[in-house]
Design a protein around this motif. Structure first.
Motif, PDB file in Angstrom:
ATOM      1  N   TRP A   1      -3.547   2.385   6.926  1.00 55.21           N
ATOM      2  CA  TRP A   1      -4.424   3.554   6.947  1.00 55.21           C
ATOM      3  C   TRP A   1      -4.864   3.890   8.373  1.00 55.21           C
TER       4      TRP A   1
ATOM      5  N   SER B   1       0.827  -1.210   0.000  1.00 55.59           N
ATOM      6  CA  SER B   1       0.000   0.000   0.000  1.00 55.59           C
ATOM      7  C   SER B   1       0.860   1.258   0.000  1.00 55.59           C
TER       8      SER B   1
ATOM      9  N   SER C   1       2.161   1.883  -3.509  1.00 55.40           N
ATOM     10  CA  SER C   1       1.138   1.785  -4.551  1.00 55.40           C
ATOM     11  C   SER C   1       1.160   2.960  -5.518  1.00 55.40           C
ATOM     12  N   GLY C   2       1.750   4.082  -5.097  1.00 52.95           N
ATOM     13  CA  GLY C   2       1.763   5.269  -5.942  1.00 52.95           C
ATOM     14  C   GLY C   2       0.491   6.086  -5.869  1.00 52.95           C
ATOM     15  N   SER C   3      -0.438   5.707  -5.000  1.00 50.92           N
ATOM     16  CA  SER C   3      -1.686   6.470  -4.876  1.00 50.92           C
ATOM     17  C   SER C   3      -1.428   7.799  -4.185  1.00 50.92           C
ATOM     18  N   SER C   4      -2.337   8.732  -4.383  1.00 50.40           N
ATOM     19  CA  SER C   4      -2.181  10.039  -3.746  1.00 50.40           C
ATOM     20  C   SER C   4      -2.270   9.919  -2.235  1.00 50.40           C
ATOM     21  N   ALA C   5      -3.112   9.007  -1.758  1.00 49.04           N
ATOM     22  CA  ALA C   5      -3.227   8.817  -0.316  1.00 49.04           C
ATOM     23  C   ALA C   5      -1.920   8.296   0.270  1.00 49.04           C
ATOM     24  N   ALA C   6      -1.264   7.353  -0.448  1.00 50.34           N
ATOM     25  CA  ALA C   6       0.020   6.826   0.013  1.00 50.34           C
ATOM     26  C   ALA C   6       1.083   7.906  -0.011  1.00 50.34           C
TER      27      ALA C   6
END
Length: 360
Positions: free
Chosen positions: A317, A116, A119-124
Motif C-alpha cells: 500500500w 494482498s 486478495s480480490g479487494s477493490s483496493a487491490a
C-alpha cells in the motif's frame, strides 16, 4: 499438511542420526529418538525445554554448546565439527553439523505483497489496474538449499557482485554470477521495452541483527544543504518520502530511525542500487529494506511470519501511495529524533561493523 507432518515425524523417528531443532526463542522443538540415544538424554527431558536449561548448565560440554551457538550467531555458515559430549558419566565423540534455517531474502515481506495483491479487494484491483509489479521470489536459490542464507555454494555474496561494465554501465561484466545476470537482463528489458519504465526498485532483505533492531532502510545521499547535487538530493527526497509512507501504513515505532545522511558510498559499489543509479539516476527510487528477526519492535514477544506478511502488505500500500503522489500523513522518526548511542545487548555476537552485516 497433517499427512506431511506424519511422514516427516516417521522419518525423524527412523533416522540413525540425531536431530535437534531449536526455535528463535531458544526452545527445543525437535529431539528425535536417535538424539536421545546418542546423548543419553530422554526425549521428554529435552522437548519444549530451553536449550540453556538442558545443555548450558552441564560442565565439560563447552565445545558442543559453542557449536550450537555458532550456528545462530554465525548463521551465514554451516558448521561441521568433531566435539566431545558428556552426560551422566557417559562420554561420546560427536560429529556435529549445524544449519541455521531462516528466510534471509525477505520472503515474508513478499508473501505479504503477493497475498494482498491477490486478495480480490477493490483496493487491490484498483492498484493492479494502475501499477505493474515484478517480483523475484528468491535470488540465492542454490545457497538457501545448501543452508547458506547469505552466500551461494561457491561462497559468493550475490548482493555485492553487480559489477558494471566500465564502457557501458547499462551492461554488467561477463563474469557476474548467473543469478545476477538473469535478473539484470530482466530489469534492463523492462527499461527498454517501450512500456512504462520502472519507478521503484526495492531490494527486500532480512538481516541477522540484534533482537530489538527493527526494520530499516538504506537510503542514499542527502540534501543539497549537505553538499549533494540536485539529482542526488532528489533521490534522497523520494526515498525519505517512501519511508514516511510506509511508516504511515505500518508504524513509525516498528521502523528504525532514518539516518540524517545516507552517504554516497553505494554509487561506486557493486550493489543492485548502484546499477539503477549509474543508469537512471533519481528517475528510479532504488533502495534496500532490511526486515529483522528477533523482537523488532514487538518486545517482549518475538517476530512471527504473520508480522513479516503484515510488513509486506504495508509495503504494497505504501508503493501505491508513492505512485499516486500521496503525501505521508505522518513521518518516520529520524536519527536526530531518537536517543543516540543505542546500547547493544550482544556486541560480541552482532558486531556493529561486521563485514557481513554492513552493506556500505
Amino acid at each position: 499438511m497433517e499427512r506431511d507432518n506424519i511422514i516427516s515425524g516417521r522419518i525423524l523417528d527412523d533416522m540413525t542420526d540425531g536431530v535437534i531443532a531449536i526455535d528463535l526463542s531458544g526452545t527445543i522443538i525437535t529431539f528425535n529418538p536417535a538424539a536421545a540415544r546418542i546423548l543419553g538424554i530422554a526425549e521428554q527431558e529435552a522437548l519444549s525445554k530451553s536449550f540453556g536449561e538442558v545443555f548450558l548448565l552441564a560442565e565439560d560440554n563447552d565445545d558442543f554448546n559453542q557449536t550450537i551457538l555458532d550456528a545462530i550467531y554465525e548463521s551465514s555458515t554451516s558448521h561441521n565439527r568433531i566435539v566431545p559430549f558428556s552426560h551422566n558419566d557417559k562420554r561420546t565423540i560427536l560429529a556435529l553439523t549445524t544449519t541455521f534455517l531462516k528466510a534471509e531474502d525477505g520472503s515474508g515481506q513478499r508473501m505479504g505483497v503477493i497475498n494482498s495483491l491477490l486478495s480480490g479487494s477493490s483496493a487491490a484491483a484498483t492498484l493492479l489496474a494502475q501499477t505493474e509489479f515484478y517480483i523475484f521470489p528468491m535470488h540465492n536459490v542454490d545457497g538457501v538449499i545448501a543452508g547458506n542464507y547469505r552466500s551461494t555454494p561457491k561462497s559468493e555474496n550475490l548482493e555485492v557482485m553487480w559489477y558494471l561494465d566500465a564502457a557501458t554501465p547499462i551492461n554488467l561484466r561477463a563474469d557476474v554470477p548467473q543469478e545476477i545476470a538473469v535478473i539484470h537482463q530482466y530489469a534492463k528489458r523492462l527499461m527498454s521495452d517501450g512500456g512504462p519504465p520502472v519507478a521503484i526498485a526495492l531490494n527486500l532483505h532480512a538481516s541477522n541483527s540484534e533482537p530489538d533492531i527493527r526494520t530499516f532502510f538504506y537510503p542514499h545521499f542527502g540534501t543539497t544543504a549537505q553538499g549533494y547535487t540536485a539529482p542526488q538530493a532528489a533521490l534522497w527526497d523520494t526515498q525519505i518520502r517512501f519511508i514516511n509512507l510506509l511508516a504511515a501504513r505500518y508504524s513509525a515505532d516498528l521502523l528504525e530511525p532514518a539516518p540524517d545522511n545516507g552517504g554516497s558510498g553505494f554509487a561506486n559499489s557493486p550493489f543492485p542500487e548502484s546499477w539503477w543509479w549509474a543508469n537512471f539516476q533519481d528517475t528510479v527510487m532504488a533502495m534496500t529494506i532490511e526486515m529483522t528477526y528477533g523482537r523488532s519492535g514487538f518486545a517482549p514477544r518475538w517476530v512471527t511470519p504473520d508480522d513479516t506478511r503484515q510488513l509486506g502488505a504495508a509495503l504494497l500500500w505504501a508503493i501505491g501511495d508513492y505512485c499516486s503522489g500521496a503525501s505521508p500523513a505522518k513521518t518516520a522518526r529520524t536519527a536526530a529524533d531518537s536517543i543516540s548511542g543505542r546500547q547493544l545487548l550482544y556486541p560480541a555476537w552482532y558486531p556493529p561493523n561486521a563485514a557481513d552485516e554492513l552493506k556500505y
